[in-house]
Scaffold this motif. Structure first.
Motif, short mmCIF file in Angstrom:
data_model
loop_
_atom_site.label_atom_id
_atom_site.label_comp_id
_atom_site.label_asym_id
_atom_site.label_seq_id
_atom_site.Cartn_x
_atom_site.Cartn_y
_atom_site.Cartn_z
N HIS A 101 15.78 18.61 -7.53
CA HIS A 101 14.38 18.54 -7.09
C HIS A 101 14.30 18.26 -5.59
O HIS A 101 13.49 18.87 -4.87
CB HIS A 101 13.64 17.47 -7.89
N ALA A 102 15.14 17.33 -5.12
CA ALA A 102 15.15 17.06 -3.67
C ALA A 102 15.61 18.30 -2.90
O ALA A 102 15.02 18.65 -1.87
CB ALA A 102 16.06 15.87 -3.37
N GLU A 106 11.62 29.56 -1.59
CA GLU A 106 11.28 29.14 -2.95
C GLU A 106 12.52 29.41 -3.83
O GLU A 106 12.77 30.54 -4.22
CB GLU A 106 10.06 29.91 -3.44
N GLN A 146 12.04 24.36 0.19
CA GLN A 146 10.63 24.71 0.38
C GLN A 146 10.17 24.39 1.80
O GLN A 146 9.38 25.13 2.39
CB GLN A 146 9.76 23.96 -0.64
N ALA A 147 10.69 23.29 2.36
CA ALA A 147 10.31 22.92 3.73
C ALA A 147 10.79 23.98 4.72
O ALA A 147 10.24 24.09 5.82
CB ALA A 147 10.89 21.56 4.09
N LEU A 148 11.78 24.77 4.35
CA LEU A 148 12.25 25.89 5.18
C LEU A 148 11.55 27.19 4.82
O LEU A 148 11.88 28.25 5.36
CB LEU A 148 13.76 26.06 5.02
N MET A 185 15.35 21.39 -3.84
CA MET A 185 14.26 22.38 -3.91
C MET A 185 13.24 22.10 -2.82
O MET A 185 12.79 23.02 -2.12
CB MET A 185 13.60 22.31 -5.28
N ALA A 186 12.89 20.82 -2.65
CA ALA A 186 11.90 20.47 -1.63
C ALA A 186 12.46 20.73 -0.23
O ALA A 186 11.74 21.20 0.66
CB ALA A 186 11.49 19.00 -1.77
N GLN A 187 13.74 20.44 -0.01
CA GLN A 187 14.33 20.74 1.30
C GLN A 187 14.28 22.23 1.60
O GLN A 187 14.03 22.64 2.73
CB GLN A 187 15.79 20.23 1.36
N ASP A 209 11.97 16.07 7.95
CA ASP A 209 10.65 16.55 7.56
C ASP A 209 9.69 15.36 7.48
O ASP A 209 10.03 14.31 6.94
CB ASP A 209 10.71 17.21 6.18
#
Lengths: 419, 419
Positions: free
Chosen positions: B207-208, B219, B214-216, B210-212, B404
């Protein structure tokens, strides 16, 4: 005109933020929560770690066995993460253990594999002494069941996402994002999708504003271009006032053709100011109707973007519940002299480079015409010249607001050696 | 083990980047282009401004008329942006003109409205002298038809979006984003959607990560959790190798239960290194198969995130065509002493605050256990301790990588007064 004309940047920011309150909250799935702000406290649903675990790959031992170095131990079990230990470690014994695996009963320390030597499949030599508790992460060390691990108002970064997954929150309660509309105004403007007309000016502000909003996680609605016709403008503005925030681009100057301000007032918008002592961005209007914020942004493309950064961005971030409202500022060394006459706060587009000493060096992008988007497209940040500052010299320390895209640089910025 | 074991951070980054090439390009609509990278040079489709325009609201005049102050002129026309002037300004005459409106024939300067006084509806007193060219933006001043205004390789920021709209690019050619898959591995892991089990460890790394991603702007696909079963793991890895980048979380330690590395090798992945001299994040593996990059990330949640930042992020940014591959580093003053034994480069989670002098102050988030995501959730940045550094003292200048969420701060960071 009233005394609300010609505010300082700080006074105008304070005025805007005085009208910006957080919007309501909503529950969303974790995988869509990046960048949002928690609207609830989040508690741990168990102890973390749930039991004493090894911090290393190695051997779980009894520290009393290892008062001296060079001890031989019998390996009685293999414990990996996810296993439950089946045996108790007695004197002269140990268990092979993996990072994250539960420490077996009897053992009170872990020796990392690098400090051991396998002699046979079930016999290991431990080459160093050890203290009780060594390389053991104790139950509840990171969090205890029921503890608040994240407070309402926390921005959801990747680290927060990880923590939310750790406490098994597949859905979270976050602040809503405001609904934002953008309206452009002016007979001279040519829409992006319109055919080329040599006598027109291409409309770019609504697109740049849309991107500035997207960078904040907001997907705005572009209402279109209102011609300089009072009835058409009123129709568009009425539509825009149904949103939480309305950005009107152009049409807010002091000129005689300005219909925007009187039309907004006729629609019940209380105007709070319409000029700010800054460059670029002089003609900036701000009003409210109920909870709706209305910004009349300058028509010059750079002025529009700079005013968005200083006023619209903090207001939107407050509405979304963010505790950090303002662009990060960093100290940089000015690469060249800069002329400045005391009076207005000035925002100079600059590029940033990292010097050998690790310090940032700011260089003007060149021409600072407020109509020249080329400079804005190249800028890493906005150098802030205080209103009352005089000329600046090369080597002066200056404050630079970091813009979108400036979170990355071309070199790693660190070396293996000590500084 | 070969000499590729235990690389320095810089050597490991160089190794990874040596295998990262830009992916192909695709054409996308402008409103989806924020954060992407141009894969083409973009040229101006006309002169900007398209004709000489006024930079101010005021009056278009003949400068020769204004050799002295206090001159009276007759207003012959009203020109607003979007109008074409109908008359020629003769001696003793002027035209009222709005910002962005075309300068009429005969006039060679603009006087801003603040420097004038209306006497009657068609008579204005000009109170200051003026030079030819004053407050006129000359045709083509910002860009000339055919000029390259944006080069391939430019990151698309809001300013770039504005510029693309100015040259009427409703669609742009950008670098593709890589397709990324995330696989977790380990019997001990409990999926977010799985029921609570007191003996399990909640799976948070995917999950972390995935978020890293997404911040780039990426998806990713989460493949799931592979149990410690060679066949199941091989099945998952085979799936993951169909992506451009595969992140495998956990299972890459030196322990005897490590199936990931041999399984990857059996599937044709060339492993380039599997340890990096850093803390946290020691056991980090990297391999390639064709154009696919495979990262074996440590199972500890913080190590996983820190390794992503140092190695995965620059590789992904290079694949997406970004010229700036690395996190922005800033200089900060250390708030307290920090122990460090020469050997490994260390990344310390810190919060940043702005001091009165504008300098940033870095404070450790406290416990630096690599299992403790609480500290990562609170961090603004990663303080980089060079591998060969000794202990650091309070007041030392240090380099901090901005994470981020750190692009914003709680106060504006500027004042009206000069520094």
């Amino acid at each position: 005109m009233s005394e609300n004309n010609n505010l300082s940047v700080s006074a105008a920011q304070a005025c805007v933020l005085g009208f910006a309150e957080t919007d309501g909250s909503e529950e969303i799935p974790l995988e869509r929560a990046l960048g949002r702000v928690l609207a609830e406290d989040v508690r741990a649903n168990r102890d973390q770690p749930p039991y004493d675990v090894s911090a290393m790959d190695g051997f779980a031992v009894r520290s009393a066995d290892l008062a001296t170095g060079g001890v031989l131990l019998t390996v009685i079990e293999d414990i990996k993460a996810g296993d439950l230990p089946k045996k108790t470690v007695a004197s002269g014994q140990c268990a092979r253990i993996m990072t994250g695996a539960p420490v077996p009963p009897g053992a009170d320390a872990v020796i990392r594999v690098e400090d051991t030597r396998m002699l046979t499949d079930d016999s290991v030599e431990i080459t160093v002494p050890v203290k009780a508790g060594n390389d053991i992460r104790v139950r509840g060390e990171n969090m205890r069941h029921g503890d608040v691990v994240l407070h309402a108002g926390t921005e959801i970064t990747p680290g927060v996402i990880g923590l939310l997954a750790t406490v098994k929150r597949a859905r979270v309660n976050v602040h809503r994002r405001p609904r934002v509309a953008i309206l452009s105004s002016g007979d001279e403007l040519e829409a992006l999708e319109a055919p080329f007309d040599a006598d027109k000016i291409p409309e770019s502000n609504s697109h740049a504003l849309m991107a500035q909003l997207q960078a904040l996680g907001i997907e705005p609605v572009r209402l279109g271009i209102a011609r300089d016709d009072p009835a058409e403008l009123a129709g568009f503005l009425r539509q825009g006032l149904d949103y939480d925030v309305l950005l009107v681009s152009g049409g807010s100057s002091v000129g005689v053709h300005d219909h925007v301000r009187p039309t907004l007032e006729a629609l019940g918008v209380a105007m709070h100011f319409w000029r700010v002592e800054m460059k670029p961005g002089h003609p900036l209007a701000f009003g409210t109707r109920g909870g709706t914020l209305v910004f009349g942004l300058p028509g010059n493309p750079v002025s529009s973007m700079v005013c968005f950064e200083q006023f619209v961005l903090p207001a939107l971030r407050r509405r979304m519940g963010h505790p950090a409202l303002f662009r990060r500022t960093v100290t940089a060394t000015l690469a060249h002299p800069l002329k400045h006459r005391p009076g207005r706060m000035e925002f100079i587009r600059v590029t940033l480079a990292t010097e050998a000493n690790g310090r940032l060096r700011a260089t003007s992008t060149g021409a600072q015409s407020s109509g020249d988007l080329c400079s804005m497209a190249r800028a890493d940040g906005l150098l802030v010249v205080p209103a009352e500052s005089g000329n600046l010299a090369a080597g002066d320390l200056v404050q630079v607001q970091l813009l979108d895209g400036s979170l990355y640089q071309r070199t790693a910025g660190f070396v293996e050696e000590a500084a």
